[in-house]
Design an enzyme around this catalytic site. Structure first.
Site, PDB file in Angstrom:
ATOM      1  N   HIS A 145       0.878  -1.181   0.000  1.00 39.90           N
ATOM      2  CA  HIS A 145       0.000   0.000   0.000  1.00 39.90           C
ATOM      3  C   HIS A 145       0.915   1.231   0.000  1.00 39.90           C
ATOM      4  CE1 HIS A 145      -2.814   2.931   1.812  1.00 39.90           C
ATOM      5  NE2 HIS A 145      -3.787   2.115   1.461  1.00 39.90           N
ATOM      6  N   ASP A 153       3.001  -4.847   7.729  1.00 38.76           N
ATOM      7  CA  ASP A 153       1.818  -3.987   7.645  1.00 38.76           C
ATOM      8  C   ASP A 153       0.588  -4.884   7.743  1.00 38.76           C
ATOM      9  OD1 ASP A 153      -0.371  -2.496   6.916  1.00 38.76           O
ATOM     10  OD2 ASP A 153       0.391  -1.927   4.941  1.00 38.76           O
ATOM     11  N   CYS A 165      -4.794   2.717  -3.637  1.00 33.90           N
ATOM     12  CA  CYS A 165      -3.542   3.179  -3.026  1.00 33.90           C
ATOM     13  C   CYS A 165      -2.404   2.182  -3.245  1.00 33.90           C
ATOM     14  CB  CYS A 165      -3.714   3.469  -1.533  1.00 33.90           C
ATOM     15  SG  CYS A 165      -4.843   4.813  -1.222  1.00 33.90           S
ATOM     16  N   LYS A 220     -10.184  -0.757  10.380  1.00 35.39           N
ATOM     17  CA  LYS A 220     -10.234  -1.917   9.484  1.00 35.39           C
ATOM     18  C   LYS A 220     -10.526  -3.196  10.269  1.00 35.39           C
ATOM     19  CE  LYS A 220      -7.269   0.067   5.934  1.00 35.39           C
ATOM     20  NZ  LYS A 220      -8.217   0.698   5.008  1.00 35.39           N
ATOM     21  N   GLN A 233      -4.718  -5.123   6.946  1.00 32.69           N
ATOM     22  CA  GLN A 233      -5.776  -5.967   6.369  1.00 32.69           C
ATOM     23  C   GLN A 233      -5.821  -7.349   7.000  1.00 32.69           C
ATOM     24  OE1 GLN A 233      -8.001  -4.970   4.174  1.00 32.69           O
ATOM     25  NE2 GLN A 233      -7.115  -2.961   3.780  1.00 32.69           N
TER      26      GLN A 233
END
Lengths: 423, 151
Positions: A140, A217, A381, A243, A220
């Site tokens: 991202h 990261d 993104c 999220k 998600q």
């Protein structure tokens, strides 16, 4: 489970181990009852932001209507209650991702903010001219731009692990790209665009064999699967509240204590100090060293409550439900002529990106919206990934634990209508 | 069919999307300009030839984007050909106001003619820029900001 104002019975929509009572679960999310453009809402944009259950909304407003006060300061009751609620949330989140200590959980404004913290503090201290930062093609922008900025500032090199046409990370290339100049590996746990789940534990092992720290990261990941930062072994892990059924404007940085202790503070101000004079400042201990200023207290409480909600439903139940939706959506979408699914890795979260011959994703998005279906269209993104795949934009349907097959059917019917219109 | 949907995606718009008019590079061109919407990736180049009396003698465009942006560009080229650049400037402002819902083409004075079909985007704030992108691009081109250098 941490102390909570909401009883477990209320929060849980668990029927039996591994399944979700979908009607009760949906009842927890007030927004799912609304209509858009006169049609029932089919909310399939959960990878952009998932909805909040009543329990989270209540915890959030409870703070403002009963305990609103600053934390870590007052001797009065409200301030103590606010502090307890916020620190309780930190502990809940520690438990959710299995960090060793709540000192390792830093509240930030989101995953982006957390990555920027690592870049500014760890990066600016440890990366110099000619050093290398290794990230992947499917990152991202939030895990690209901070490192690009750091490389520009330091004269360092940003290297990129390739992905296949299917959206699978090239692990062989990865292993060969680590050099004695590599200072950090930054890798997305679950691709927001493709749904690909990356083998972050394996990646960390390989990086650590070369003495290179790893940032994962996880924006998600946390709403979909059990994350155990000790099992992954990563040095940093970031995620966002909104999220994972929590509020916006809040997120966490997990960092190994020994890493965080060596890092300088990045923002100065109140709360991150032990004592201040005009000549000298003594910084506070972890985690407060990295939390300058009054934090997003209600956001932290809400994010903690969201973690409790996830735990009450259970990752097994969430996994089963979402994978069933993924299989169903994939099958139904594949049956549409001219539709091509982007991202077909064997290990995927409940995300389906696709393109349709001759119809631009923004037109699809508008027509779906008018049919009550909320999806994301665009580059998500991840512009470098889109360029790698030779695309400008895709349409993305992303499912959460509360979605139903009927919503996939609504999506598919609206897509058929779109194709009919554009014929 | 949904009212907003049928208002926006009228047959004429879909037709211009499928077979855009004046879809070619104009070479040589007196002026050209690149219009880009970084939010959605829509990208168009508009080419214009203008004579000594400031009349647009030829106009064309190339590029890619959604149906609304492409149809708007196609219809714009057919609409402005043969017009004076002052008139085009006026149309640009009228079109812009209409897309934002500030001008009702059925009630307020205007010269938008068949471009009125883009009044539908006012209901969809996310799509207003799609309709106006080519107009901004033409506006920049005739302002002479990006004069083509011919070798």
């Amino acid at each position: 489970m941490a102390e909570s104002n909401v009883s477990l019975k209320e929060a849980a929509s668990v029927e039996a181990a591994g399944t979700i009572d979908i009607d009760r679960c949906r009842d927890d999310f007030p927004v799912l009852r609304r209509e858009v453009h006169g049609k029932p809402l089919a909310f399939l944009d959960n990878a952009a932001s998932s909805q909040m259950p009543e329990q989270v909304i209540r915890a959030y407003t409870e703070y403002h209507s009963r305990n609103h006060a600053n934390v870590h300061r007052g001797v009065h009751l409200l301030s103590q209650e606010a502090t307890e609620a916020m620190e309780g949330a930190r502990e809940t989140l520690r438990e959710l991702i299995n960090a060793r200590s709540s000192k390792e959980i830093i509240f930030t404004s989101g995953a982006t903010d957390a990555i920027n913290l690592v870049m500014q503090s760890w990066g600016r201290t440890n990366v110099g001219e000619g050093d290398e930062i290794l990230i992947s093609t499917m990152e991202h922008h939030s895990n690209i731009v901070p490192w690009r900025m750091l490389c520009d500032e330091k004269g360092a090199v940003l290297k990129v692990i390739p992905v296949s046409d299917d959206g699978i990370l090239d692990m062989e290339a990865f292993a060969s790209m680590i050099t004695d100049r590599t200072r950090l590996v930054g890798i997305v746990h679950v691709s927001n665009t493709l749904g690909t789940i990356n083998p972050v534990a394996g990646i960390t092992r390989i990086a650590h064999d070369h003495g290179v720290p790893v940032l994962v990261d996880g924006a998600q990941a946390v709403s979909h699967m059990k994350v155990d930062v000790q099992q992954i072994g990563c040095d940093f892990f970031v995620t966002s509240g909104h999220k994972m059924y929590g509020p916006t404007g809040i997120g966490i940085l997990y960092g190994k204590q020994e890493m965080l202790e060596k890092m300088p503070p990045w923002r100065g101000g109140g709360d991150m100090i032990l004592s201040v004079s005009f000549d000298e400042v003594l910084y506070n201990d972890l985690p407060y060293k990295f939390e300058a200023g009054t934090p997003n207290i209600s956001g932290a409480i809400g994010m903690g409550k969201a973690a409790e909600y996830i735990k009450a439903v259970g990752y097994d139940a969430i996994h089963n439900k979402e994978q069933e939706l993924l299989r169903y959506a994939t099958g139904q979408l594949q049956s549409i002529e001219g539709l091509r699914i982007i991202g077909t890795a064997p290990e995927k979260s409940s995300v389906v990106s696709f393109v349709i011959d001759g119809i631009h994703p923004h037109d699809i998005g508008t027509i779906l919206d008018l049919e009550g279906v909320a999806v994301r269209t665009g580059h998500h993104c991840t512009q470098p990934l889109m360029e790698r795949l030779g695309l400008v934009a895709t349409t993305r349907a992303s499912m959460a634990m509360y979605n139903r097959r009927e919503e996939i059917d609504q999506l598919v019917a609206a897509l058929r209508k779109t194709i009919e219109m554009f014929r | 069919m949904n009212d907003k949907l049928s208002q926006l995606y009228q047959q004429v718009l879909l037709d211009h999307n499928k077979t855009p008019r004046n879809y070619r590079v104009l070479d040589p061109a007196d002026f050209e300009s690149l219009g880009y919407n970084p939010l959605c990736g829509d990208k168009y180049k508009v080419f214009v030839n203008i004579d000594e009396n400031d009349i647009v003698t030829d106009i064309s465009f190339v590029g890619d984007g959604c149906a609304i942006s492409k149809a708007s560009a196609s219809m714009m080229t057919t609409f402005v050909k043969g017009r004076h650049i002052d008139e085009i400037e006026k149309l640009f402002h009228q079109f812009h106001d209409m897309a934002q819902g500030k001008l009702d083409p059925e009630k307020d004075p205007n010269d938008l003619g068949r471009l009125k079909i883009f009044y539908g985007v006012r209901n969809l704030p996310a799509r207003v820029k799609c309709a106006t992108l080519c107009w901004h691009t033409l506006h920049a081109a005739v302002k002479g900001k990006e004069k083509v250098t011919t070798e």
